[in-house]
Enzyme design. Structure first.
Site, PDB file in Angstrom:
ATOM      1  NE  ARG A 108       0.730   5.758  -0.460  1.00 45.80           N
ATOM      2  CZ  ARG A 108       0.858   4.492  -0.075  1.00 45.80           C
ATOM      3  NH1 ARG A 108      -0.216   3.769   0.182  1.00 45.80           N
ATOM      4  NH2 ARG A 108       2.040   3.933   0.032  1.00 45.80           N
ATOM      5  N   GLY A 123      -5.771  -6.756  15.465  1.00 43.10           N
ATOM      6  CA  GLY A 123      -5.548  -8.188  15.219  1.00 43.10           C
ATOM      7  C   GLY A 123      -6.834  -8.989  15.367  1.00 43.10           C
ATOM      8  CB  ALA A 156       1.812  -4.810  20.019  1.00 47.27           C
ATOM      9  CG  ASP A 176       3.995   6.532  -1.967  1.00 44.68           C
ATOM     10  OD1 ASP A 176       4.280   5.954  -0.895  1.00 44.68           O
ATOM     11  OD2 ASP A 176       2.974   6.292  -2.630  1.00 44.68           O
ATOM     12  CG  ASP A 229      -2.980  -8.605  19.433  1.00 48.85           C
ATOM     13  OD1 ASP A 229      -2.227  -8.830  18.468  1.00 48.85           O
ATOM     14  OD2 ASP A 229      -3.915  -7.766  19.397  1.00 48.85           O
ATOM     15  CE1 TYR A 258       4.552   1.967  11.733  1.00 50.49           C
ATOM     16  CE2 TYR A 258       5.518   2.326   9.559  1.00 50.49           C
ATOM     17  CZ  TYR A 258       5.233   1.489  10.624  1.00 50.49           C
ATOM     18  OH  TYR A 258       5.623   0.186  10.578  1.00 50.49           O
ATOM     19  CB  THR A 291       9.243   0.323   9.461  1.00 48.99           C
ATOM     20  OG1 THR A 291       8.843   0.763   8.161  1.00 48.99           O
ATOM     21  CG2 THR A 291       9.324   1.552  10.346  1.00 48.99           C
ATOM     22  CG  PHE A 328      12.731  -2.553   2.763  1.00 47.87           C
ATOM     23  CD1 PHE A 328      13.516  -2.709   3.901  1.00 47.87           C
ATOM     24  CD2 PHE A 328      13.015  -1.489   1.925  1.00 47.87           C
ATOM     25  CE1 PHE A 328      14.560  -1.832   4.197  1.00 47.87           C
ATOM     26  CE2 PHE A 328      14.061  -0.614   2.202  1.00 47.87           C
ATOM     27  CZ  PHE A 328      14.834  -0.792   3.335  1.00 47.87           C
TER      28      PHE A 328
HETATM   29  N1  UDP Z   1       0.029   1.876  -4.211  1.00 49.47           N
HETATM   30  C1  UDP Z   1      -0.799   2.117  -5.299  1.00 49.47           C
HETATM   31  N2  UDP Z   1      -2.144   1.923  -5.162  1.00 49.47           N
HETATM   32  C2  UDP Z   1      -2.702   1.488  -3.993  1.00 49.47           C
HETATM   33  C3  UDP Z   1      -1.853   1.221  -2.889  1.00 49.47           C
HETATM   34  C4  UDP Z   1      -0.493   1.424  -3.033  1.00 49.47           C
HETATM   35  O1  UDP Z   1      -0.345   2.527  -6.379  1.00 49.47           O
HETATM   36  O2  UDP Z   1      -3.934   1.351  -3.944  1.00 49.47           O
HETATM   37  C5  UDP Z   1       1.472   2.068  -4.353  1.00 49.47           C
HETATM   38  C6  UDP Z   1       2.075   3.018  -3.338  1.00 49.47           C
HETATM   39  O3  UDP Z   1       2.014   4.346  -3.806  1.00 49.47           O
HETATM   40  C7  UDP Z   1       3.505   2.494  -3.228  1.00 49.47           C
HETATM   41  C8  UDP Z   1       3.364   0.988  -3.499  1.00 49.47           C
HETATM   42  O4  UDP Z   1       2.088   0.828  -4.124  1.00 49.47           O
HETATM   43  O5  UDP Z   1       4.304   3.049  -4.231  1.00 49.47           O
HETATM   44  C9  UDP Z   1       3.384   0.161  -2.225  1.00 49.47           C
HETATM   45  O6  UDP Z   1       2.486   0.744  -1.305  1.00 49.47           O
HETATM   46  P1  UDP Z   1       2.060   0.049   0.041  1.00 49.47           P
HETATM   47  O7  UDP Z   1       1.061   0.938   0.723  1.00 49.47           O
HETATM   48  O8  UDP Z   1       1.654  -1.363  -0.238  1.00 49.47           O
HETATM   49  O9  UDP Z   1       3.411  -0.043   0.878  1.00 49.47           O
HETATM   50  P2  UDP Z   1       4.463   1.104   1.322  1.00 49.47           P
HETATM   51  O10 UDP Z   1       5.558   1.050   0.293  1.00 49.47           O
HETATM   52  O11 UDP Z   1       3.759   2.409   1.359  1.00 49.47           O
HETATM   53  O12 UDP Z   1       4.914   0.624   2.652  1.00 49.47           O
END
Ligand code: UDP
Length: 320
Positions: A276, A36, A71, A279, A31, A138, A114, A166
Site C-alpha cells: 500500500r 460517528g 472530531a 506505508d 458531533d 491527513y 497521530t 499509533f
Molecule cells: N494492512 C494490510 N491489509 C489490510 C489493511 C492493512 O496488510 O487490509 C496493513 C497496512 O499496510 C499496515 C498495517 O496493516 O502495514 C496497519 O494498517 P492500518 O490501516 O490498520 O493502520 P495504519 O498503520 O495505516 O495507521
C-alpha cells in the site's frame, strides 16, 4: 470538570467520553454524525448534533473547563484524493475551535494527534523530537493543527496537550470500532472471521522486518482513554505538551492475523497483495515521555487482549 468532547460519537471519542463520565466529569458531546453514530454517545452525556466549526462558539459560550478534540477526517487515502476536505475539515475547523476557546476563556485542550505527523521514521522507537515529515495529507493537517495549538498556547495561555496515537485497537463496554469505510487491519481481519469478507489482504511481504510484513505499535483504546484523563488533569497554562502513545512493542501484519485466528477460531484466509502506498515498514512509539510526565502506563499491552476485546464487540453486534 465540565468537558466538551468533539467527535464523541466516534470510536476513540466515545470510549474517552464514557471513561471521563465514569471518572466523575460532566460531558457534552459535539458531533455532526458524518462518521460517528448517535447510539455510540454514552447515555449520561449531553449530545449536541452539529459541526464543530459552526457550533463551537455557541456551545463554549456556556462555559467549559476543557475540550477534548477528536472530531476529524481520518482516511489517509481520501486525504490524498480530496485534500480540501482535510484542510477545511481538520485545520480550519480546529482553528475555529481554538478561537472559540479563546473568546470564552476555555482553559484546557487535549487534541487527537497521530503518528502520521512523523512520516517515514529515521529511528524506532519514535520519540517526540523526531523529524515531522508527514507522507500524506491527513498527517500534514494534524501536524498543522499541532503547530496552531503551540502558538495559541504560548500567546494566549491555553493549557494544551496533543496525544499522538499509533495504532488503536480493542473496545470498551459497548463502545468500539465501527467505521462505515473500514481500512484498518484488525477490524478487516475480524470481518473475515464473521463471514462478512472472504479473505484479508496482506499489503506486501517484502519489507525489512522479521516476516516481511509491516510492523505497527498497537495500543488498547482504554489505555489511550486513560492518557486523555491524565492529560486533562496535568495540562499547564501556556504550554503545549506533545506525547506519543503506543506500547513500544511492534506486531507484524502476520502476527495480527495469527492472533485473530487464535481468538476467533476461524482460519481467516489471507492473500498477498501489492504494497500500500506510503506505508513505512516499522512504526513503533517511544511513550517514555507520557510515562514520565503524565504518569501513564499501558495496562493491556498484549495483542490477545486487544483482539479479544475487539472480537467481543464486533461479534456481539453481529449477533454471534
Ligand atoms: N494492512 C494490510 N491489509 C489490510 C489493511 C492493512 O496488510 O487490509 C496493513 C497496512 O499496510 C499496515 C498495517 O496493516 O502495514 C496497519 O494498517 P492500518 O490501516 O490498520 O493502520 P495504519 O498503520 O495505516 O495507521
Amino acid at each position: 470538570m465540565k468537558l466538551l468532547v468533539t467527535g464523541g460519537a466516534g470510536y476513540i471519542g466515545s470510549v474517552c467520553a464514557a471513561r471521563l463520565l465514569e471518572a466523575g466529569n460532566e460531558v457534552a458531546v459535539l458531533d455532526d454524525l458524518s462518521t460517528g453514530h448517535r447510539d455510540a454517545v454514552p447515555d449520561e452525556a449531553e449530545f449536541i448534533e452539529g459541526d464543530v466549526a459552526e457550533q463551537a462558539d455557541a456551545v463554549l459560550s456556556r462555559g467549559f473547563d476543557g475540550v477534548l478534540h477528536f472530531a476529524a477526517k481520518s482516511l489517509v487515502g481520501e486525504s490524498m484524493q480530496d485534500p480540501g476536505k482535510y484542510w477545511h475539515g481538520n485545520v480550519l475547523t480546529s482553528v475555529r475551535l481554538l478561537d472559540a476557546m479563546r473568546t470564552h476563556g476555555t482553559p484546557r485542550l487535549v487534541f487527537s494527534s497521530t503518528a502520521a505527523t512523523y512520516g517515514e521514521p529515521e529511528q524506532v522507537p519514535i520519540t517526540e523530537d523526531a523529524p515531522t515529515r508527514p507522507t500524506n495529507t491527513y498527517g500534514a493537517t494534524k501536524l498543522a493543527i499541532d503547530h496552531a495549538i503551540t502558538s495559541y498556547a504560548k500567546a494566549h495561555g491555553l493549557a494544551a496537550t496533543s496525544l499522538r496515537y499509533f495504532n488503536v485497537a480493542g473496545a470498551f463496554d459497548r463502545f468500539g470500532e465501527r467505521h462505515v469505510t473500514e481500512t484498518h487491519l484488525i477490524p478487516l481481519v475480524l470481518q473475515v472471521a464473521l463471514g462478512q469478507r472472504e479473505h484479508v489482504q496482506i499489503f506486501g511481504d517484502d519489507y525489512p522486518t522479521s516476516d516481511g510484513t509491516c510492523v505497527r505499535d498497537y495500543i488498547h483504546v482504554t489505555d489511550l482513554a486513560e492518557a486523555h484523563l491524565l492529560a486533562v488533569a496535568a495540562a499547564k497554562p501556556g504550554t503545549h505538551g506533545i506525547f506519543n502513545l503506543g506500547n513500544g512493542t511492534g506486531f507484524s501484519v502476520r502476527q495480527v492475523i495469527d492472533a485473530c485466528r487464535e481468538i476467533t477460531g476461524h482460519d481467516i484466509p489471507a492473500k498477498l497483495a501489492e504494497r500500500r502506498g506510503g506505508d513505512p515498514a516499522v512504526l513503533v512509539a517511544s511513550s517514555a515521555a507520557a510515562q514520565r510526565e503524565l504518569g501513564w502506563q499501558p495496562k493491556h499491552p498484549d495483542l490477545a487482549t486487544m483482539v479479544g476485546d475487539a472480537w467481543t464487540f464486533v461479534a456481539g453486534r453481529a449477533g454471534n
